[in-house]
Scaffold this active site. Sequence first.
Site, PDB file in Angstrom:
ATOM      1  N   THR A  63      -2.607 -16.153   2.932  1.00  0.00           N
ATOM      2  CA  THR A  63      -1.256 -15.893   3.397  1.00  0.00           C
ATOM      3  C   THR A  63      -0.495 -17.191   3.652  1.00  0.00           C
ATOM      4  O   THR A  63       0.704 -17.271   3.375  1.00  0.00           O
ATOM      5  CB  THR A  63      -1.298 -15.010   4.661  1.00  0.00           C
ATOM      6  OG1 THR A  63      -1.925 -13.766   4.306  1.00  0.00           O
ATOM      7  CG2 THR A  63       0.074 -14.720   5.200  1.00  0.00           C
ATOM      8  N   PHE A  64      -1.161 -18.207   4.152  1.00  0.00           N
ATOM      9  CA  PHE A  64      -0.502 -19.482   4.424  1.00  0.00           C
ATOM     10  C   PHE A  64       0.161 -20.051   3.175  1.00  0.00           C
ATOM     11  O   PHE A  64       1.213 -20.698   3.256  1.00  0.00           O
ATOM     12  CB  PHE A  64      -1.512 -20.486   4.996  1.00  0.00           C
ATOM     13  CG  PHE A  64      -0.888 -21.783   5.415  1.00  0.00           C
ATOM     14  CD1 PHE A  64      -0.236 -21.895   6.633  1.00  0.00           C
ATOM     15  CD2 PHE A  64      -0.951 -22.889   4.583  1.00  0.00           C
ATOM     16  CE1 PHE A  64       0.352 -23.091   7.025  1.00  0.00           C
ATOM     17  CE2 PHE A  64      -0.374 -24.091   4.969  1.00  0.00           C
ATOM     18  CZ  PHE A  64       0.282 -24.187   6.187  1.00  0.00           C
ATOM     19  N   CYS A  87      -1.807 -10.507   4.604  1.00  0.00           N
ATOM     20  CA  CYS A  87      -2.357  -9.768   5.734  1.00  0.00           C
ATOM     21  C   CYS A  87      -3.115 -10.732   6.637  1.00  0.00           C
ATOM     22  O   CYS A  87      -4.061 -11.377   6.194  1.00  0.00           O
ATOM     23  CB  CYS A  87      -3.284  -8.662   5.232  1.00  0.00           C
ATOM     24  SG  CYS A  87      -4.132  -7.774   6.563  1.00  0.00           S
ATOM     25  N   VAL A  88      -2.658 -10.816   7.885  1.00  0.00           N
ATOM     26  CA  VAL A  88      -3.332 -11.644   8.880  1.00  0.00           C
ATOM     27  C   VAL A  88      -3.729 -10.728  10.029  1.00  0.00           C
ATOM     28  O   VAL A  88      -2.877 -10.052  10.606  1.00  0.00           O
ATOM     29  CB  VAL A  88      -2.407 -12.777   9.392  1.00  0.00           C
ATOM     30  CG1 VAL A  88      -3.177 -13.700  10.327  1.00  0.00           C
ATOM     31  CG2 VAL A  88      -1.803 -13.552   8.237  1.00  0.00           C
ATOM     32  N   VAL A  89      -5.019 -10.687  10.316  1.00  0.00           N
ATOM     33  CA  VAL A  89      -5.536  -9.827  11.380  1.00  0.00           C
ATOM     34  C   VAL A  89      -5.948 -10.708  12.556  1.00  0.00           C
ATOM     35  O   VAL A  89      -6.636 -11.714  12.382  1.00  0.00           O
ATOM     36  CB  VAL A  89      -6.735  -8.984  10.881  1.00  0.00           C
ATOM     37  CG1 VAL A  89      -7.289  -8.119  11.998  1.00  0.00           C
ATOM     38  CG2 VAL A  89      -6.325  -8.126   9.681  1.00  0.00           C
ATOM     39  N   THR A  93      -9.414 -16.472  17.977  1.00  0.00           N
ATOM     40  CA  THR A  93      -8.817 -17.791  18.185  1.00  0.00           C
ATOM     41  C   THR A  93      -7.303 -17.726  17.988  1.00  0.00           C
ATOM     42  O   THR A  93      -6.760 -16.702  17.574  1.00  0.00           O
ATOM     43  CB  THR A  93      -9.408 -18.816  17.200  1.00  0.00           C
ATOM     44  OG1 THR A  93      -8.959 -18.487  15.879  1.00  0.00           O
ATOM     45  CG2 THR A  93     -10.922 -18.827  17.261  1.00  0.00           C
ATOM     46  N   HIS A  95      -5.677 -19.155  15.703  1.00  0.00           N
ATOM     47  CA  HIS A  95      -5.377 -19.323  14.280  1.00  0.00           C
ATOM     48  C   HIS A  95      -4.339 -18.305  13.818  1.00  0.00           C
ATOM     49  O   HIS A  95      -3.417 -18.633  13.073  1.00  0.00           O
ATOM     50  CB  HIS A  95      -6.683 -19.184  13.480  1.00  0.00           C
ATOM     51  CG  HIS A  95      -6.519 -19.390  12.022  1.00  0.00           C
ATOM     52  ND1 HIS A  95      -6.504 -18.349  11.128  1.00  0.00           N
ATOM     53  CD2 HIS A  95      -6.358 -20.523  11.294  1.00  0.00           C
ATOM     54  CE1 HIS A  95      -6.349 -18.826   9.905  1.00  0.00           C
ATOM     55  NE2 HIS A  95      -6.255 -20.141   9.981  1.00  0.00           N
ATOM     56  N   PHE A 120       9.494 -10.734   3.229  1.00  0.00           N
ATOM     57  CA  PHE A 120       8.320 -10.870   4.091  1.00  0.00           C
ATOM     58  C   PHE A 120       7.583  -9.528   4.138  1.00  0.00           C
ATOM     59  O   PHE A 120       7.920  -8.653   4.921  1.00  0.00           O
ATOM     60  CB  PHE A 120       8.779 -11.283   5.496  1.00  0.00           C
ATOM     61  CG  PHE A 120       7.667 -11.604   6.450  1.00  0.00           C
ATOM     62  CD1 PHE A 120       7.143 -12.878   6.516  1.00  0.00           C
ATOM     63  CD2 PHE A 120       7.176 -10.642   7.310  1.00  0.00           C
ATOM     64  CE1 PHE A 120       6.138 -13.198   7.423  1.00  0.00           C
ATOM     65  CE2 PHE A 120       6.169 -10.942   8.225  1.00  0.00           C
ATOM     66  CZ  PHE A 120       5.651 -12.223   8.270  1.00  0.00           C
ATOM     67  N   ARG A 134      -1.103   0.651   7.170  1.00  0.00           N
ATOM     68  CA  ARG A 134       0.184   0.215   6.634  1.00  0.00           C
ATOM     69  C   ARG A 134       0.085  -0.216   5.170  1.00  0.00           C
ATOM     70  O   ARG A 134       1.052  -0.710   4.589  1.00  0.00           O
ATOM     71  CB  ARG A 134       0.721  -0.932   7.494  1.00  0.00           C
ATOM     72  CG  ARG A 134       1.159  -0.437   8.856  1.00  0.00           C
ATOM     73  CD  ARG A 134       1.129  -1.500   9.924  1.00  0.00           C
ATOM     74  NE  ARG A 134       1.581  -0.975  11.211  1.00  0.00           N
ATOM     75  CZ  ARG A 134       0.847  -0.253  12.051  1.00  0.00           C
ATOM     76  NH1 ARG A 134      -0.401   0.060  11.730  1.00  0.00           N
ATOM     77  NH2 ARG A 134       1.339   0.198  13.186  1.00  0.00           N
TER      78      ARG A 134
END
Length: 162
Positions: A63-64, A87-89, A93, A95, A120, A134
């Site tokens: 994703t970055f 997708c960022v879960v 941390t 991060h 986005f 989703r």
Amino acid sequence: MKKTNLSDYDPQAVPDGKEFKIGVIAAEWNPQVTDALMKGAVDTLLEHGVTEENLMVRRVPGTFELSSAADMMLHYNNLDAVICIGCVVQGETRHFEFICQAVSQGITNVAIKRERPVIFSVLTTNTMEQALDRAGGKHGNKGVEGAVTALKMVAYRKSLCV
């Protein structure tokens, strides 16, 4: 707050995309989610007239990388819009926070710099279950929403450039 199906929209309110050139970039990370989002976006674009010849679909490692990939895609190709899928879960941390902030700001910066819609379609969820909900689950598919948004924003931009 009422949970809605992201795939519910009025097809009559979506512009015909037959003249639009659109890029779709999806992160390889969390493929069970990003593959479904990408399929939702691509299928929706095709349903609304975007031809396969006018559709550029690419993958990036995570994703970055979406922001820089969108910038490169718009720089090297004559595209009307780019849809960024990731997708960022949330983990244990910080991060998650750094990635989400960097990607949302990066995508905004690319859209402003290139004067093109950069959509986005990145899920930022607490759990994988929420992400799957989703990505074709009980809350629809955010990839569909991204495609509809891209079509509407390209039409909006073209209405200003006459």
